[in-house]
Design a protein around this motif. Sequence first.
Motif, mmCIF file in Angstrom:
data_model
loop_
_atom_site.group_PDB
_atom_site.id
_atom_site.type_symbol
_atom_site.label_atom_id
_atom_site.label_comp_id
_atom_site.label_asym_id
_atom_site.label_seq_id
_atom_site.Cartn_x
_atom_site.Cartn_y
_atom_site.Cartn_z
ATOM 1 N N LEU A 254 -5.505 6.547 -0.497
ATOM 2 C CA LEU A 254 -4.529 4.644 -0.450
ATOM 3 C C LEU A 254 -4.983 4.053 -2.480
ATOM 4 O O LEU A 254 -5.539 3.960 -2.740
ATOM 5 C CB LEU A 254 -5.441 3.940 0.213
ATOM 6 C CG LEU A 254 -4.894 2.757 0.484
ATOM 7 C CD1 LEU A 254 -3.342 2.879 1.111
ATOM 8 C CD2 LEU A 254 -5.874 1.798 1.748
ATOM 9 N N LEU B 36 -3.493 0.215 -3.597
ATOM 10 C CA LEU B 36 -2.363 -0.661 -4.065
ATOM 11 C C LEU B 36 -2.014 -0.832 -4.764
ATOM 12 O O LEU B 36 -2.817 -0.962 -5.672
ATOM 13 C CB LEU B 36 -3.789 -2.068 -3.303
ATOM 14 C CG LEU B 36 -3.278 -3.185 -3.168
ATOM 15 C CD1 LEU B 36 -2.008 -3.749 -2.204
ATOM 16 C CD2 LEU B 36 -4.522 -4.408 -3.351
ATOM 17 N N PHE C 144 0.960 -1.196 0.400
ATOM 18 C CA PHE C 144 0.037 0.127 0.089
ATOM 19 C C PHE C 144 0.752 1.229 -0.120
ATOM 20 O O PHE C 144 1.372 1.165 0.667
ATOM 21 C CB PHE C 144 -0.702 0.227 1.561
ATOM 22 C CG PHE C 144 -1.661 -0.934 1.433
ATOM 23 C CD1 PHE C 144 -2.928 -1.024 0.597
ATOM 24 C CD2 PHE C 144 -1.343 -1.890 2.223
ATOM 25 C CE1 PHE C 144 -4.054 -2.154 0.794
ATOM 26 C CE2 PHE C 144 -2.468 -2.993 1.548
ATOM 27 C CZ PHE C 144 -3.693 -3.004 1.691
ATOM 28 N N THR C 145 0.512 2.409 -0.744
ATOM 29 C CA THR C 145 0.925 3.664 -0.532
ATOM 30 C C THR C 145 -0.140 5.426 -0.184
ATOM 31 O O THR C 145 -1.137 5.066 -1.125
ATOM 32 C CB THR C 145 1.277 4.422 -2.341
ATOM 33 O OG1 THR C 145 2.760 2.979 -2.288
ATOM 34 C CG2 THR C 145 2.470 5.158 -2.001
ATOM 35 N N PHE C 146 0.189 5.376 0.805
ATOM 36 C CA PHE C 146 -1.281 6.688 0.833
ATOM 37 C C PHE C 146 -0.302 8.022 -0.196
ATOM 38 O O PHE C 146 0.928 7.825 0.630
ATOM 39 C CB PHE C 146 -0.687 6.877 2.033
ATOM 40 C CG PHE C 146 -2.116 5.944 2.874
ATOM 41 C CD1 PHE C 146 -2.959 5.859 3.077
ATOM 42 C CD2 PHE C 146 -1.371 4.660 3.635
ATOM 43 C CE1 PHE C 146 -3.878 5.423 4.037
ATOM 44 C CE2 PHE C 146 -2.236 4.022 4.189
ATOM 45 C CZ PHE C 146 -3.724 3.973 5.154
ATOM 46 N N VAL C 147 -1.399 8.653 -0.606
ATOM 47 C CA VAL C 147 -0.659 10.463 -0.536
ATOM 48 C C VAL C 147 -1.762 11.288 -0.753
ATOM 49 O O VAL C 147 -2.577 11.249 -0.807
ATOM 50 C CB VAL C 147 -0.443 9.695 -2.312
ATOM 51 C CG1 VAL C 147 -1.500 9.479 -2.943
ATOM 52 C CG2 VAL C 147 0.549 11.567 -2.979
ATOM 53 N N LYS C 148 -0.929 11.951 0.385
ATOM 54 C CA LYS C 148 -1.680 12.785 1.125
ATOM 55 C C LYS C 148 -1.824 14.209 0.065
ATOM 56 O O LYS C 148 -1.668 14.889 -1.506
ATOM 57 C CB LYS C 148 -0.741 14.056 2.300
ATOM 58 C CG LYS C 148 -0.340 13.053 3.689
ATOM 59 C CD LYS C 148 0.122 14.312 4.440
ATOM 60 C CE LYS C 148 1.487 13.239 5.770
ATOM 61 N NZ LYS C 148 1.741 13.379 5.870
ATOM 62 N N ASP D 112 -8.072 9.859 3.418
ATOM 63 C CA ASP D 112 -7.217 8.869 3.168
ATOM 64 C C ASP D 112 -7.366 8.476 1.810
ATOM 65 O O ASP D 112 -7.742 8.511 0.991
ATOM 66 C CB ASP D 112 -7.323 7.760 3.973
ATOM 67 C CG ASP D 112 -6.425 7.633 5.444
ATOM 68 O OD1 ASP D 112 -5.726 8.753 5.475
ATOM 69 O OD2 ASP D 112 -7.238 7.548 6.419
ATOM 70 N N VAL E 80 -0.449 16.543 -3.045
ATOM 71 C CA VAL E 80 1.243 16.237 -2.775
ATOM 72 C C VAL E 80 0.896 14.978 -4.039
ATOM 73 O O VAL E 80 0.461 14.091 -4.372
ATOM 74 C CB VAL E 80 1.325 14.743 -1.431
ATOM 75 C CG1 VAL E 80 2.581 14.844 -1.476
ATOM 76 C CG2 VAL E 80 1.358 16.135 -0.213
ATOM 77 N N ILE E 81 2.533 14.892 -4.617
ATOM 78 C CA ILE E 81 2.854 14.379 -6.023
ATOM 79 C C ILE E 81 4.331 13.313 -5.664
ATOM 80 O O ILE E 81 5.096 14.178 -4.754
ATOM 81 C CB ILE E 81 3.021 15.202 -6.915
ATOM 82 C CG1 ILE E 81 2.011 16.245 -6.965
ATOM 83 C CG2 ILE E 81 3.575 14.138 -7.898
ATOM 84 C CD1 ILE E 81 2.797 16.747 -8.482
ATOM 85 N N LYS E 82 3.954 12.070 -5.586
ATOM 86 C CA LYS E 82 4.687 11.196 -6.136
ATOM 87 C C LYS E 82 5.526 10.715 -7.136
ATOM 88 O O LYS E 82 4.360 10.362 -8.060
ATOM 89 C CB LYS E 82 4.124 10.186 -4.791
ATOM 90 C CG LYS E 82 4.458 10.086 -3.911
ATOM 91 C CD LYS E 82 4.209 9.067 -2.789
ATOM 92 C CE LYS E 82 3.952 8.939 -1.124
ATOM 93 N NZ LYS E 82 3.595 7.632 -0.415
ATOM 94 N N GLY E 83 6.506 10.870 -7.562
ATOM 95 C CA GLY E 83 6.944 10.604 -8.494
ATOM 96 C C GLY E 83 8.375 11.567 -9.055
ATOM 97 O O GLY E 83 8.137 12.591 -8.323
#
Lengths: 145, 145
Positions: free
Chosen positions: A119, A121, A42-46, A117, A49-52
């Motif tokens: 979320l 997967l 699992f990864t949460f991302v607020k 949240d 906010v950007i992940k990458g």
Amino acid sequence: MDCLINGVHLTKLKIIPNEKGNVMHALKKSDENFTEFGEAYFTFVKKNVIKGWKKHLQMTLNLLVPNGEVKFVLFDDRSDSKTFMQFFEIILSQQNYYRLTVSPCIWVAFKGIGNGDNLVLNIANIEHNPDEAINCEISEIEYKW
Amino acid sequence: MDCLINGVHLTKLKIIPNEKGNVMHALKKSDENFTEFGEAYFTFVKKNVIKGWKKHLQMTLNLLVPNGEVKFVLFDDRSDSKTFMQFFEIILSQQNYYRLTVSPCIWVAFKGIGNGDNLVLNIANIEHNPDEAINCEISEIEYKW
């Protein structure tokens, strides 16, 4: 889905309504795009906010959003690809419940959209291994977030 | 964990803190209790609502709670088992983040505890098949919920 990047698959999944709490499909061994099971995490991302960006060289991702709302942006810089230099974007949530399957060598970034949240997967074909992934700063691939 | 029913495994999982949103382990191919991948699916369970009892005859469950708080109760009625007639109970959440692996032929029921979304992921060794599961009413196995 003519806008999809080559090697990316979007699969509409079933949500089975239940008054005690819904059931939502994720991935079956017999599903068309399934190859192998390596790891699920699992990864949460607020929110906002950007992940990458991240590009996996061996991992095929199966991305699902069971809670919240997450925008995924994919970018194809494979010079031999039919969709070279194309972007693909989609917002996944329970309201738009799909499995996003991403072949290796495609850039991925994602942003939290929901207030609660957000979320994700990922059910991947191999186990996590930092050596098979390349990271770059979000500013290095120009995209209007 | 001497209170565990025979054929039940509880595995403490890593939560990797990240200011953009945490990453939480779920299941790896190389994990000790992993056998095979058949299907992954989500189940929500509303607050104070109980789903169960259900006994799978072939499916091994890998249960995770990435969001909310869920109480699981397991009951062993296998007359040849070392833990015959024993119950096992645990509340899973991000604060008590474990993978609960349940072998076939153990009764399972679970109750939503959290105020928000109580989300369960099951990563099973076979695909869903109603013929390999037995259901009974919650009142049929006496347990003080």
